[in-house]
Each structure stands twice: as structure tokens, then as C-alpha cells.
Enzyme design. Structure first.
Site, short mmCIF file in Angstrom:
data_model
loop_
_atom_site.label_atom_id
_atom_site.label_comp_id
_atom_site.label_asym_id
_atom_site.label_seq_id
_atom_site.Cartn_x
_atom_site.Cartn_y
_atom_site.Cartn_z
N PHE A 34 1.04 -1.14 -0.03
CA PHE A 34 -0.09 -0.09 0.07
C PHE A 34 0.80 1.16 0.11
O PHE A 34 1.81 1.37 0.78
CB PHE A 34 -0.87 -0.05 1.11
N ASP A 52 9.28 2.84 1.82
CA ASP A 52 8.09 3.17 2.29
C ASP A 52 8.18 3.04 3.70
O ASP A 52 7.52 1.96 4.25
CB ASP A 52 6.86 2.98 1.35
N LYS A 88 2.65 9.73 8.61
CA LYS A 88 1.79 9.45 9.65
C LYS A 88 2.35 10.13 10.97
O LYS A 88 1.75 11.26 11.48
CB LYS A 88 1.75 7.98 9.70
#
Ligand SMILES: *Cc1c(COP(=O)(O)O)cnc(C)c1O
Length: 390
Positions: free
Chosen positions: A128, A215, A244
Site C-alpha cells: 500500500f 516506504d 503518519k
């Protein structure tokens, strides 16, 4: 009341009004234990005084100027991130997807510099990387892509944690310029690769002059018990993306680069209006300071080990529990059947959890979670799992 919000989320029937550490309080002042942290965002918990203070003080001075001018907080934050990561420089943006967009653009620029007109990036199954067109194209989940064709080209997909597949893909396509991979797949189901997987990816990138792009949007900022998850492997990627938890809720993303990758972009080649503005950078600086002062990264490791051991003991006799895996406070409990329903059942018990990849309970508690809260989490969730699988 009719909602005028586009229905992109199936929302749970609860409204939180305030928070304190790992607790959230609804409109009737009922208390909920947050074992998800807004999906790995609020690692310092809710309403952390140091973040509150940083935002208040910065907002008295300036929220935003422009990247047309010098921004001291951005310089300081870049300096801190570079020192903590071993990377060379940083591009700031506002989200994870944007950080990955920057990384993808760097990889393409790198390819074009070598005369490769259609540079391609190896990406993983079950990955993702975000919801923008390029990042959803890189994502290994057809649900995320459904209805948005034509996808952005230039992504070659291989299975995760399969070095032979990466090697084969490199041999079969001379246009490959980079490998984009999550150190642990979060949305994909807390998939933890072999201990030396990232080292081998690094080796292949070195051998074939490819950029290694990690990532770390979910794994980064201490979540796995290191500042960045690649630090478990004692390697350095060429590019690394974060977002995040970096602002503990204030939107900020970062694309870090090293070596050749750090010198690909020149003035005017990429940009962001808000990226790295004084407000976001002040919040992120406060986050990094608290993480250091309270030794939270080490805590993530210790607490994660404790929680995993406790669940393993408590659920030992439950044959429906397929696997319990974790690195730091990134925890997955996989069942032998779909368990999305558990999210609602847990909510009824005033516990916030998540389920990914249909059968894996995902826990991403705040790094500041205390031992009483940890015991409560283990108690409520183990009982729920036992009842659910009975
Ligand atoms: C959440 C996430 C993203 C996307 O971040 P946004 O801020 O939602 O754009 C990308 N990659 C990973 C690994 C993520 O967990």
C-alpha cells in the site's frame, strides 16, 4: 441529518470529542482505549502537552509563509531527520501519498538521467502506497485501483519477501530503475519479511544501480522499535518516505534521499505550497524531541515484545489464531477466518482496533501506552477473540 461528505469511508457510530494519552472520550464522556492511534499517527497519544505547546507558540507567530522564503523550523527539522536517519536531504510535503509521489518522481528522474525513456519501478504484491494516481498504481491491491484506470504505467509487480522474484524481474526488464518496498506491510496484513530481506534488496540495488526506496510511512518514527525500520537491518536506502506519526496528527510528509538520489532535483522541478510550513515543522520537531526525551522508541520495542508474548500466552489454546507477529508496536493477530466484525465488537467494549487483509487484527497503539492500559488491551481483546472464534 443528511451527510454532505463523500461516502469514501464506512464510519463507525462514535464521535470523539477529546483525548488524553491513549484514551479517547466520546460526547457522553465515555472513555475508549485507543490501540490504533488514528492508524499509526498519534504515537505520542492524544493532546500531548509538548505538541500542544509547540502548535500554540508557533501559531502566535506564523502558520505559513511560503517555500519562496527561508523557513528555520524546516531547516531544523531536516537537520534532525538527516541525523536520525543517515540520509542526506529532505523534501517536505503534507501526506504519505505525496511523499511517495516525490519518491516516484525521483526514480523517474534518475532513469531519464541515464537515458531510460520509460523508467520502471519494481513494487510488491499486497503493498500500500497511497490513493493518488501514481501511488494507487504502485499499490498491490485491486480494490484500491478498481474504477480508476488507466493506471500510471511503469510499475512491475512481484511477490513480497521473494528475492528470486525481484532478481528475475530485474533480468527481464532493462527499464527498471528502482525498487519500492515497505519494510513491513501494514495495510497488507502486518507482513514481516525475512530478517535479511531488506539487506538482499539493498544488495540487488547496488549490483544493478537501482534506487532502493523504502516506504516507512507506517513503520517510521519509532513504531517498530527503531527510528526507521531499515535500521534493524543496518542498511541505508537511497530514498525513504515518512508521514503518519511525524506530526502526531498535524499533516506532514517527508521524502528523504541520499547520495545520487539527493541531487536529482533542481529549483522548480518539484514543489508543494504547504509542504514543510512553520506550523507542521514545529509540531514535528516537538514530536522528535519527546520521542528522544521519553525514550519512546526503546519503549516501543519493550512494550511490543510484552504485548506479543502476552497475547501468545493468552491465546495459546485458541486453534483459530493462525499467527501473532509484531515488530515493536506494529502488531498483527491473524485468525483463520474473516474478522472485520471484531472492530465493532471491540468498539462496544470501548476498545479501538483495526482489521487488515480481512483476517488480521492490527494493533498500532500509541508509544506512550502504559502498563495498565496494555493489560486492559490484552484482557478485552483476548476475551473477544475467544468469543468470536468459539
Ligand atoms: C498510510 C500509508 C500511505 C499513505 O499515506 P497518506 O498520508 O494516507 O497519503 C502510504 N504508504 C503506507 C505504507 C501507509 O501506511
Amino acid at each position: 441529518m443528511i451527510s454532505h461528505i463523500m461516502p469514501t469511508y464506512g464510519r463507525l457510530p462514535v464521535t470523539f470529542e477529546r483525548g488524553e494519552g491513549a484514551w479517547l472520550f466520546d460526547e457522553d464522556n465515555n472513555r475508549y482505549l485507543d490501540a490504533l492511534s488514528g492508524i499509526a499517527v498519534c504515537s505520542l497519544g492524544h493532546a500531548h502537552p509538548a505538541v500542544h505547546k509547540a502548535i500554540c507558540e508557533q501559531s502566535k507567530k506564523l502558520l505559513h509563509t511560503s517555500n519562496l522564503y527561508q523557513i528555520p523550523a524546516q531547516e531544523q527539522l531536516a537537520d534532525r531527520l538527516v541525523k536520525k536517519s543517515g540520509m542526506d536531504n529532505v523534501f517536505f510535503c503534507n501526506s504519505g501519498a505525496e511523499a511517495n509521489e516525490a519518491a516516484i518522481k525521483l526514480a523517474r528522474k534518475y532513469g531519464h538521467q541515464q537515458g531510460i525513456e520509460k523508467p520502471a519501478i519494481i513494487v510488491m504484491e499486497k503493498s500500500f502506497h497511497g490513493r493518488t494516481l501514481a501511488t494507487l498504481s504502485a499499490t498491490g491491491n485491486s480494490k484500491v485501483q478498481q474504477g480508476f484506470a488507466p493506471l500510471v504505467e511503469g510499475f512491475i509487480r512481484v511477490p513480497y519477501n521473494d528475492i528470486a522474484a525481484v532478481e528475475l524481474a530485474i533480468k527481464q526488464d532493462i527499464n527498471i530503475v528502482a525498487i519500492l518496498v515497505e519494510p513491513i506491510q501494514g495495510e497488507g496484513g502486518i507482513n514481516i519479511p525475512a530478517d535479511d530481506y531488506l539487506n538482499k534488496v539493498r544488495g540487488l540495488c547496488d549490483e544493478h544501480n537501482l534506487l532502493m526506496i523504502l516506504d516507512e510511512i507506517q513503520t517510521g518514527v519509532g513504531r517498530t522499535g527503531k527510528f526507521l525500520a531499515f535500521q534493524h537491518n543496518a542498511i541505508l536506502p537511497d530514498i525513504c518516505t515518512m508521514a503518519k506519526a511525524l506530526g502526531n496528527g498535524v499533516p506532514i510528509g517527508a521524502c528523504l534521499a541520499r547520495g545520487t538520489a539527493a541531487n536529482l532535483l533542481t529549483a522548480g522541478a518539484h514543489g508543494s505550497t504547504f509542504g514543510g510550513n512553520p506550523l507542521a515543522c514545529s509540531a514535528a520537531l516537538a514530536v522528535l524531541t519527546v520521542m528522544d526525551e521519553e525514550n519512546l522508541i526503546e519503549q516501543a520495542k519493550l512494550k511490543g515484545n510484552f504485548i506479543s508474548t502476552a497475547f501468545t500466552a493468552r491465546l495459546q489454546k485458541n486453534t483459530h489464531v493462525v499467527d501473532i507477529r509484531h515488530k515493536g508496536l506494529m502488531i498483527g493477530i491473524e485468525l483463520d477466518k474473516p474478522c472485520a466484525e471484531l472492530v465493532k465488537l471491540a468498539l462496544q467494549q470501548h476498545l479501538l482496533i483495526n482489521v487488515t487483509n480481512e483476517t488480521t487484527i492490527r494493533l498500532l497503539p500509541p508509544l506512550i501506552i502504559d502498563s495498565q492500559q496494555i493489560n486492559l488491551l490484552i484482557d478485552i481483546l483476548s476475551t473477544l477473540i475467544d468469543e468470536f472464534t468459539k
